[in-house]
Write a protein that holds these residues in place. Structure first.
Motif, PDB file in Angstrom:
ATOM      1  N   GLN A 268      -3.793 -14.881 -13.891  1.00  0.00           N
ATOM      2  CA  GLN A 268      -3.723 -13.694 -13.046  1.00  0.00           C
ATOM      3  C   GLN A 268      -4.963 -12.807 -13.148  1.00  0.00           C
ATOM      4  O   GLN A 268      -5.070 -11.807 -12.452  1.00  0.00           O
TER       5      GLN A 268
ATOM      6  N   LYS B 160      -0.797  -8.132 -15.516  1.00  0.00           N
ATOM      7  CA  LYS B 160      -0.141  -8.943 -14.494  1.00  0.00           C
ATOM      8  C   LYS B 160       0.519 -10.179 -15.117  1.00  0.00           C
ATOM      9  O   LYS B 160       1.582 -10.618 -14.670  1.00  0.00           O
TER      10      LYS B 160
ATOM     11  N   GLY C 209       1.816  -5.670  -1.041  1.00  0.00           N
ATOM     12  CA  GLY C 209       0.605  -5.540  -1.849  1.00  0.00           C
ATOM     13  C   GLY C 209       0.572  -6.557  -2.972  1.00  0.00           C
ATOM     14  O   GLY C 209       0.934  -7.720  -2.793  1.00  0.00           O
ATOM     15  N   SER C 210       0.107  -6.107  -4.130  1.00  0.00           N
ATOM     16  CA  SER C 210       0.110  -6.972  -5.306  1.00  0.00           C
ATOM     17  C   SER C 210       1.552  -7.249  -5.706  1.00  0.00           C
ATOM     18  O   SER C 210       2.345  -6.322  -5.892  1.00  0.00           O
ATOM     19  N   ARG C 211       1.905  -8.500  -5.821  1.00  0.00           N
ATOM     20  CA  ARG C 211       3.303  -8.861  -6.067  1.00  0.00           C
ATOM     21  C   ARG C 211       3.711  -8.700  -7.520  1.00  0.00           C
ATOM     22  O   ARG C 211       4.884  -8.851  -7.855  1.00  0.00           O
TER      23      ARG C 211
ATOM     24  N   ARG D 110       3.505  -5.895  -9.490  1.00  0.00           N
ATOM     25  CA  ARG D 110       3.545  -4.479  -9.865  1.00  0.00           C
ATOM     26  C   ARG D 110       4.987  -4.133 -10.212  1.00  0.00           C
ATOM     27  O   ARG D 110       5.846  -4.073  -9.333  1.00  0.00           O
TER      28      ARG D 110
END
Length: 201
Positions: A27, A32, A98-100, A102
Motif C-alpha cells: 500500500q 494503510k 476516495g482512498s478505500r 481510510r
C-alpha cells in the motif's frame, strides 16, 4: 492499485480454508497496511506478526494473518454487507469513496493498535537488513579492488564509502529502536502484549 489483487488473494485463501495468509505491504503506507489488516480481520484473518516466509534482511518482509475460528461467519457477513468490495467497492470499517483504506472513526482506535503492532514488528527487521547490506557492500567493493590493486588510496576510498553507509545504517538502527520503543509503549499503555512471537526477532 495493489489493493484489489491483495484483497482477492485473501478472499481466495479464505474460500479454501487456508490457516495462514501471508502478505507484504503493497500500500506504500504503513497506516494503510494497518487498515488492510483491519479489513482482513473482517474476512476472518487476524494479524499475527512477521511471517516465517520473510527472507532474512528483506526490506519488505511478509506478515502473517491467522485464520480465526469464526472465519466463515465473518466472511459471510462481510460479503453480505459489502458485496462490491472485491470489485473496488466499499470495505468493512472504511470510509466510502476516495482512498478505500481510510478507517471510520469508530474503528480508528483498532486500526491504530494494528499499526503499532506492525511498526513494532517491522522495526525488528532493521538490524538484519542493515548488516546484510553492509556485508554485500564490502564484498562488492572487493571486486574492483582485485582489478585495480590494493593501493593505499583505493583502500582509503573504499573504506570511506563503507563507513558512510555504515553510518547511515547506524542512524537507521537508532530510528528503528526509537520507533520500536514508541509503538511498544503505545501497545503497553493499551494493555496489548506484543510481539506475540519474539523468536522471529
Amino acid at each position: 492499485m495493489f489493493l484489489q489483487p491483495q484483497l482477492r488473494a485473501l478472499l481466495r485463501d479464505g474460500a479454501q480454508g487456508v490457516e495462514r495468509h501471508d502478505a507484504r505491504n503493497l500500500q506504500r503506507s504503513w497506516r494503510k497496511f494497518a487498515a488492510f489488516a483491519y479489513v482482513a480481520e473482517q474476512y476472518g484473518y487476524r494479524y499475527d506478526g512477521l511471517s516465517t516466509l520473510s527472507p532474512k534482511g528483506s526490506p519488505n518482509p511478509y506478515f502473517a494473518f491467522r485464520r480465526l475460528p469464526d472465519a466463515p461467519e465473518r466472511a459471510a457477513w462481510s460479503a453480505q454487507h459489502y458485496p462490491a468490495a472485491p470489485e473496488a467497492g466499499p470495505l468493512p470499517g472504511m470510509r466510502p469513496g476516495g482512498s478505500r483504506l481510510r478507517p471510520l472513526p469508530e474503528v480508528q482506535h483498532e486500526v491504530d493498535l494494528l499499526h503499532a503492532r506492525i511498526m513494532v514488528d517491522y522495526s525488528r527487521t532493521h538490524r538484519r537488513r542493515g548488516l546484510i547490506a553492509l556485508l554485500v557492500l564490502m564484498a562488492a567493493m572487493l571486486i574492483p579492488l582485485s582489478q585495480t590493486g590494493f593501493s593505499a588510496q583505493s583502500l582509503l576510498v573504499c573504506g570511506a564509502v563503507w563507513l558512510f553507509f555504515a553510518a547511515l545504517w547506524l542512524t537507521g538502527l537508532a530510528i528503528a529502536r526509537h520507533r520500536y520503543r514508541k509503538y511498544s509503549r503505545v501497545l503497553r499503555d493499551s494493555g496489548v502484549d506484543w510481539p506475540s512471537n519474539p523468536s522471529l526477532a
